[in-house]
Write a protein that holds these residues in place. Sequence first.
Motif, PDB file in Angstrom:
ATOM      1  N   GLY A   1     -18.116  12.598   1.271  1.00 55.69           N
ATOM      2  CA  GLY A   1     -16.732  12.965   1.501  1.00 55.69           C
ATOM      3  C   GLY A   1     -15.864  11.789   1.919  1.00 55.69           C
ATOM      4  N   VAL A   2     -16.436  10.874   2.711  1.00 54.91           N
ATOM      5  CA  VAL A   2     -15.680   9.692   3.140  1.00 54.91           C
ATOM      6  C   VAL A   2     -15.311   8.834   1.939  1.00 54.91           C
ATOM      7  N   PHE A   3     -16.299   8.553   1.084  1.00 59.30           N
ATOM      8  CA  PHE A   3     -16.023   7.714  -0.082  1.00 59.30           C
ATOM      9  C   PHE A   3     -15.119   8.432  -1.082  1.00 59.30           C
ATOM     10  N   ALA A   4     -15.331   9.735  -1.257  1.00 59.16           N
ATOM     11  CA  ALA A   4     -14.472  10.490  -2.165  1.00 59.16           C
ATOM     12  C   ALA A   4     -13.028  10.481  -1.681  1.00 59.16           C
ATOM     13  N   ALA A   5     -12.829  10.584  -0.359  1.00 56.69           N
ATOM     14  CA  ALA A   5     -11.479  10.554   0.199  1.00 56.69           C
ATOM     15  C   ALA A   5     -10.817   9.197  -0.035  1.00 56.69           C
ATOM     16  N   LEU A   6     -11.600   8.117   0.099  1.00 58.27           N
ATOM     17  CA  LEU A   6     -11.049   6.780  -0.152  1.00 58.27           C
ATOM     18  C   LEU A   6     -10.629   6.623  -1.610  1.00 58.27           C
ATOM     19  N   VAL A   7     -11.487   7.085  -2.520  1.00 67.79           N
ATOM     20  CA  VAL A   7     -11.174   6.972  -3.950  1.00 67.79           C
ATOM     21  C   VAL A   7      -9.957   7.829  -4.289  1.00 67.79           C
ATOM     22  N   PHE A   8      -9.961   9.064  -3.824  1.00 66.25           N
ATOM     23  CA  PHE A   8      -8.842   9.963  -4.117  1.00 66.25           C
ATOM     24  C   PHE A   8      -7.551   9.440  -3.502  1.00 66.25           C
ATOM     25  N   GLY A   9      -7.623   9.006  -2.239  1.00 68.67           N
ATOM     26  CA  GLY A   9      -6.425   8.540  -1.561  1.00 68.67           C
ATOM     27  C   GLY A   9      -5.796   7.323  -2.206  1.00 68.67           C
ATOM     28  N   SER A  10      -6.617   6.419  -2.735  1.00 67.18           N
ATOM     29  CA  SER A  10      -6.086   5.183  -3.311  1.00 67.18           C
ATOM     30  C   SER A  10      -5.688   5.315  -4.776  1.00 67.18           C
ATOM     31  N   THR A  11      -6.021   6.440  -5.413  1.00 61.03           N
ATOM     32  CA  THR A  11      -5.726   6.576  -6.844  1.00 61.03           C
ATOM     33  C   THR A  11      -4.870   7.779  -7.190  1.00 61.03           C
ATOM     34  N   VAL A  12      -4.565   8.664  -6.239  1.00 61.77           N
ATOM     35  CA  VAL A  12      -3.912   9.918  -6.583  1.00 61.77           C
ATOM     36  C   VAL A  12      -2.569   9.701  -7.274  1.00 61.77           C
ATOM     37  N   VAL A  13      -1.824   8.654  -6.887  1.00 64.37           N
ATOM     38  CA  VAL A  13      -0.565   8.357  -7.590  1.00 64.37           C
ATOM     39  C   VAL A  13      -0.491   6.903  -8.050  1.00 64.37           C
ATOM     40  N   SER A  14      -1.508   6.104  -7.797  1.00 69.72           N
ATOM     41  CA  SER A  14      -1.405   4.674  -8.071  1.00 69.72           C
ATOM     42  C   SER A  14      -1.364   4.363  -9.566  1.00 69.72           C
ATOM     43  N   LEU A  15      -2.226   4.996 -10.361  1.00 70.55           N
ATOM     44  CA  LEU A  15      -2.252   4.699 -11.794  1.00 70.55           C
ATOM     45  C   LEU A  15      -0.964   5.115 -12.505  1.00 70.55           C
ATOM     46  N   PRO A  16      -0.483   6.357 -12.307  1.00 65.79           N
ATOM     47  CA  PRO A  16       0.805   6.675 -12.943  1.00 65.79           C
ATOM     48  C   PRO A  16       1.950   5.818 -12.421  1.00 65.79           C
TER      49      PRO A  16
END
Length: 278
Positions: free
Chosen positions: A176-191
């Motif tokens: 969950g910690v790593f998933a939160a880091l990945v989700f948090g840093s990519t949720v709007v970054s790519l668009p």
Amino acid sequence: MATPDSPVHVVAASEGAPIVIRSVGWHEPLRWLAAGWRDIRRAWGVALFYGSCFWLMALALAWVFRASPEYTMSLASGCLLLGPFLAMGLYDTSRRLEQGLAPDLGQSITCWDKQLASMGMLVLVLIVLELLWGRASLVVFAVFFNTGMPSTTGVVQALFSVDNWEFIAVYSAVGGVFAALVFGSTVVSLPMMLDRGTDAMTAAITSLRVVTTQTGVLVLWGLLIVLLVAVALLVPWQWPLVVVGPWLGCASWHAYRACVGSQPVTAEGAAPATRSPA
């Protein structure tokens, strides 16, 4: 209650007007899904192409996990490298539809070419996080299975056995910690990189700020993503990914557009315009 257009935080952008992080309501994730569904219906050919790519990636991962589990992490890294490029194509499709343009598969495939350096940096960070995630998982397995690493069948039994609740709790917490880091840093970054041409660092920081300022709504959004993907993966042959993959990709574009905006540059708080020499 704040409206979706209410700014809650301003971040200096690398290019153009300052970035405004908007406040969004609890109903917004459902609206993003509805907007994403409209997009894939209007661009069903493009959606079918990207959905097939996601489906083939899932089938390849499942086959490798069963046949040669030692190579699962390597293949997952490859999928993680390819995933952002596929997602960019879906964001471009939703952006074109938003602008009243016709969807274009060829354009969507190459839309990332101007952001290759920034995307490469972000993908590198994601791969490092995945490798750390894999290493942490091995440590958890080693602690709870001190008699030796379980087989592929043993791993599945361990994950779904109530008797191993301590292992499940620790493994879920670490993941969950790593998933939160990945989700948090990519949720709007790519668009955001596609839309604004921002660098990877600015995009990732803005993405994290969106999550920290709109935590409840973004957690709900993340849970909806996990739920839809999990349902797709539980179906034999994972065929629903053909629809779920592009659906979530297009919906993520609308999530970005709802959460991130621009603050108009006014005469009061902005540097005076540069005058041409007389």
